[in-house]
Design a protein around this motif. Structure first.
Motif, PDB file in Angstrom:
ATOM      1  N   LEU A  68      16.223 104.448  -4.835  1.00 27.23           N
ATOM      2  CA  LEU A  68      16.832 105.115  -3.694  1.00 27.23           C
ATOM      3  C   LEU A  68      15.764 105.643  -2.739  1.00 27.23           C
ATOM      4  O   LEU A  68      15.864 105.476  -1.526  1.00 27.23           O
ATOM      5  N   TYR A  69      14.730 106.262  -3.286  1.00 25.07           N
ATOM      6  CA  TYR A  69      13.647 106.778  -2.448  1.00 25.07           C
ATOM      7  C   TYR A  69      12.913 105.653  -1.716  1.00 25.07           C
ATOM      8  O   TYR A  69      12.545 105.806  -0.550  1.00 25.07           O
ATOM      9  N   VAL A  70      12.724 104.526  -2.371  1.00 28.13           N
ATOM     10  CA  VAL A  70      12.038 103.391  -1.728  1.00 28.13           C
ATOM     11  C   VAL A  70      12.911 102.829  -0.607  1.00 28.13           C
ATOM     12  O   VAL A  70      12.407 102.519   0.477  1.00 28.13           O
ATOM     13  N   VAL A  71      14.214 102.697  -0.843  1.00 29.46           N
ATOM     14  CA  VAL A  71      15.114 102.243   0.222  1.00 29.46           C
ATOM     15  C   VAL A  71      15.002 103.184   1.414  1.00 29.46           C
ATOM     16  O   VAL A  71      14.934 102.746   2.568  1.00 29.46           O
ATOM     17  N   ALA A  72      14.960 104.485   1.153  1.00 25.51           N
ATOM     18  CA  ALA A  72      14.874 105.475   2.229  1.00 25.51           C
ATOM     19  C   ALA A  72      13.566 105.374   2.998  1.00 25.51           C
ATOM     20  O   ALA A  72      13.528 105.644   4.195  1.00 25.51           O
ATOM     21  N   GLY A  73      12.501 104.955   2.323  1.00 23.91           N
ATOM     22  CA  GLY A  73      11.183 104.958   2.952  1.00 23.91           C
ATOM     23  C   GLY A  73      10.818 103.701   3.705  1.00 23.91           C
ATOM     24  O   GLY A  73       9.808 103.674   4.408  1.00 23.91           O
ATOM     25  N   LEU A  74      11.616 102.661   3.591  1.00 25.36           N
ATOM     26  CA  LEU A  74      11.325 101.396   4.274  1.00 25.36           C
ATOM     27  C   LEU A  74      12.402 101.113   5.318  1.00 25.36           C
ATOM     28  O   LEU A  74      13.529 101.568   5.188  1.00 25.36           O
ATOM     29  N   ASP A  75      12.054 100.365   6.342  1.00 25.06           N
ATOM     30  CA  ASP A  75      13.018  99.998   7.382  1.00 25.06           C
ATOM     31  C   ASP A  75      13.794  98.759   6.967  1.00 25.06           C
ATOM     32  O   ASP A  75      13.247  97.659   6.931  1.00 25.06           O
ATOM     33  N   ASP A  76      15.056  98.942   6.631  1.00 25.62           N
ATOM     34  CA  ASP A  76      15.955  97.853   6.245  1.00 25.62           C
ATOM     35  C   ASP A  76      15.297  96.860   5.292  1.00 25.62           C
ATOM     36  O   ASP A  76      15.184  95.673   5.588  1.00 25.62           O
ATOM     37  N   PRO A  77      14.854  97.344   4.131  1.00 29.20           N
ATOM     38  CA  PRO A  77      14.144  96.451   3.212  1.00 29.20           C
ATOM     39  C   PRO A  77      15.074  95.435   2.553  1.00 29.20           C
ATOM     40  O   PRO A  77      16.265  95.683   2.371  1.00 29.20           O
ATOM     41  N   HIS A  78      14.502  94.319   2.218  1.00 32.75           N
ATOM     42  CA  HIS A  78      15.222  93.314   1.435  1.00 32.75           C
ATOM     43  C   HIS A  78      14.784  93.464  -0.011  1.00 32.75           C
ATOM     44  O   HIS A  78      13.860  94.212  -0.327  1.00 32.75           O
ATOM     45  N   GLY A  89      27.921 104.532  -3.068  1.00 31.53           N
ATOM     46  CA  GLY A  89      27.937 104.914  -1.661  1.00 31.53           C
ATOM     47  C   GLY A  89      26.635 105.510  -1.165  1.00 31.53           C
ATOM     48  O   GLY A  89      26.610 106.137  -0.111  1.00 31.53           O
ATOM     49  N   LEU A  90      25.551 105.308  -1.899  1.00 26.49           N
ATOM     50  CA  LEU A  90      24.254 105.860  -1.510  1.00 26.49           C
ATOM     51  C   LEU A  90      23.447 104.885  -0.651  1.00 26.49           C
ATOM     52  O   LEU A  90      22.590 105.296   0.129  1.00 26.49           O
ATOM     53  N   VAL A  91      23.728 103.612  -0.816  1.00 26.76           N
ATOM     54  CA  VAL A  91      23.013 102.544  -0.108  1.00 26.76           C
ATOM     55  C   VAL A  91      24.046 101.562   0.416  1.00 26.76           C
ATOM     56  O   VAL A  91      25.071 101.320  -0.221  1.00 26.76           O
ATOM     57  N   GLU A  92      23.767 101.018   1.581  1.00 25.03           N
ATOM     58  CA  GLU A  92      24.624  99.993   2.160  1.00 25.03           C
ATOM     59  C   GLU A  92      23.906  98.659   2.093  1.00 25.03           C
ATOM     60  O   GLU A  92      22.708  98.579   2.371  1.00 25.03           O
ATOM     61  N   LYS A  93      24.634  97.630   1.728  1.00 25.25           N
ATOM     62  CA  LYS A  93      24.087  96.283   1.603  1.00 25.25           C
ATOM     63  C   LYS A  93      24.570  95.461   2.783  1.00 25.25           C
ATOM     64  O   LYS A  93      25.766  95.379   3.045  1.00 25.25           O
ATOM     65  N   GLY A  94      23.622  94.880   3.510  1.00 27.54           N
ATOM     66  CA  GLY A  94      23.955  94.022   4.639  1.00 27.54           C
ATOM     67  C   GLY A  94      23.295  92.667   4.479  1.00 27.54           C
ATOM     68  O   GLY A  94      22.476  92.464   3.583  1.00 27.54           O
ATOM     69  N   GLU A  95      23.645  91.760   5.346  1.00 25.61           N
ATOM     70  CA  GLU A  95      23.107  90.409   5.271  1.00 25.61           C
ATOM     71  C   GLU A  95      22.125  90.164   6.405  1.00 25.61           C
ATOM     72  O   GLU A  95      22.473  90.342   7.566  1.00 25.61           O
ATOM     73  N   GLN A  96      20.901  89.781   6.052  1.00 28.74           N
ATOM     74  CA  GLN A  96      19.913  89.409   7.064  1.00 28.74           C
ATOM     75  C   GLN A  96      20.118  87.946   7.431  1.00 28.74           C
ATOM     76  O   GLN A  96      20.083  87.582   8.591  1.00 28.74           O
ATOM     77  N   ASP A  97      20.297  87.119   6.440  1.00 29.68           N
ATOM     78  CA  ASP A  97      20.640  85.713   6.616  1.00 29.68           C
ATOM     79  C   ASP A  97      21.381  85.271   5.362  1.00 29.68           C
ATOM     80  O   ASP A  97      21.701  86.094   4.511  1.00 29.68           O
ATOM     81  N   ARG A  98      21.647  84.002   5.230  1.00 33.44           N
ATOM     82  CA  ARG A  98      22.455  83.529   4.099  1.00 33.44           C
ATOM     83  C   ARG A  98      21.822  83.795   2.739  1.00 33.44           C
ATOM     84  O   ARG A  98      22.511  83.875   1.738  1.00 33.44           O
ATOM     85  N   ARG A  99      20.512  83.943   2.701  1.00 33.48           N
ATOM     86  CA  ARG A  99      19.819  84.121   1.427  1.00 33.48           C
ATOM     87  C   ARG A  99      19.290  85.521   1.207  1.00 33.48           C
ATOM     88  O   ARG A  99      18.880  85.865   0.109  1.00 33.48           O
ATOM     89  N   THR A 114      22.612 105.328   3.196  1.00 35.66           N
ATOM     90  CA  THR A 114      23.792 105.868   3.870  1.00 35.66           C
ATOM     91  C   THR A 114      23.567 107.353   4.145  1.00 35.66           C
ATOM     92  O   THR A 114      22.616 107.957   3.647  1.00 35.66           O
ATOM     93  N   ARG A 115      24.476 107.940   4.908  1.00 36.80           N
ATOM     94  CA  ARG A 115      24.397 109.391   5.143  1.00 36.80           C
ATOM     95  C   ARG A 115      24.498 110.140   3.823  1.00 36.80           C
ATOM     96  O   ARG A 115      23.802 111.121   3.602  1.00 36.80           O
ATOM     97  N   ARG A 116      25.376 109.667   2.969  1.00 41.64           N
ATOM     98  CA  ARG A 116      25.516 110.309   1.657  1.00 41.64           C
ATOM     99  C   ARG A 116      24.220 110.195   0.868  1.00 41.64           C
ATOM    100  O   ARG A 116      23.792 111.151   0.210  1.00 41.64           O
ATOM    101  N   GLY A 117      23.583 109.032   0.932  1.00 39.67           N
ATOM    102  CA  GLY A 117      22.306 108.858   0.248  1.00 39.67           C
ATOM    103  C   GLY A 117      21.256 109.829   0.755  1.00 39.67           C
ATOM    104  O   GLY A 117      20.512 110.426  -0.020  1.00 39.67           O
ATOM    105  N   GLN A 118      21.217 110.028   2.073  1.00 36.71           N
ATOM    106  CA  GLN A 118      20.269 110.974   2.646  1.00 36.71           C
ATOM    107  C   GLN A 118      20.579 112.395   2.213  1.00 36.71           C
ATOM    108  O   GLN A 118      19.677 113.162   1.888  1.00 36.71           O
ATOM    109  N   ARG A 119      21.862 112.758   2.179  1.00 34.55           N
ATOM    110  CA  ARG A 119      22.244 114.097   1.718  1.00 34.55           C
ATOM    111  C   ARG A 119      21.829 114.311   0.263  1.00 34.55           C
ATOM    112  O   ARG A 119      21.363 115.395  -0.099  1.00 34.55           O
ATOM    113  N   GLU A 120      21.991 113.284  -0.549  1.00 36.45           N
ATOM    114  CA  GLU A 120      21.613 113.390  -1.958  1.00 36.45           C
ATOM    115  C   GLU A 120      20.104 113.574  -2.113  1.00 36.45           C
ATOM    116  O   GLU A 120      19.654 114.376  -2.939  1.00 36.45           O
ATOM    117  N   ILE A 121      19.325 112.856  -1.320  1.00 33.97           N
ATOM    118  CA  ILE A 121      17.869 113.011  -1.372  1.00 33.97           C
ATOM    119  C   ILE A 121      17.472 114.412  -0.932  1.00 33.97           C
ATOM    120  O   ILE A 121      16.645 115.070  -1.563  1.00 33.97           O
TER     121      ILE A 121
END
Length: 93
Positions: free
Chosen positions: A12-22, A54-64, A71-78
């Motif tokens: 969770l902390y690593v997700v928070a520290g990087l810009d839209d990491p894969h 609900g702490l992290v949101e998963k999106g698609e950069q491309d098909r792979r 998420t806001r909740r993730g930030q509140r938890e941190i």
């Protein structure tokens, strides 16, 4: 955040520290921290757990490639975790 494993909390902390990491960027960061290989079978199920909670949101950069954002909740938890830790680790002035 009390119900997360240590690995999930670190993730969770690593997700928070990087810009839209894969996934591979997260894997690389955690491998550097843990100084050992992180297998996909460990990484992705734990990412899915963070998404389900609900702490992290998963999106698609491309098909792979999926990207993960805090998420806001993730930030509140941190923030709440940092405040809790600080009451035990900050030295009095």
């Amino acid at each position: 955040m009390y119900d997360l494993t240590g690995f999930q909390r670190d993730l969770l902390y690593v997700v928070a520290g990087l810009d839209d990491p894969h996934g591979l960027a997260l894997k690389d960061e955690l491998e550097n921290y843990y100084e050992k290989e992180i297998h996909h079978g460990r990484l992705y199920p734990n990412l899915d757990t963070l998404v389900e909670k609900g702490l992290v949101e998963k999106g698609e950069q491309d098909r792979r490639t999926n990207v993960y954002t805090l998420t806001r909740r993730g930030q509140r938890e941190i923030t709440a975790r940092e405040e809790w830790e600080n009451q035990y680790t900050e030295s009095p002035n």
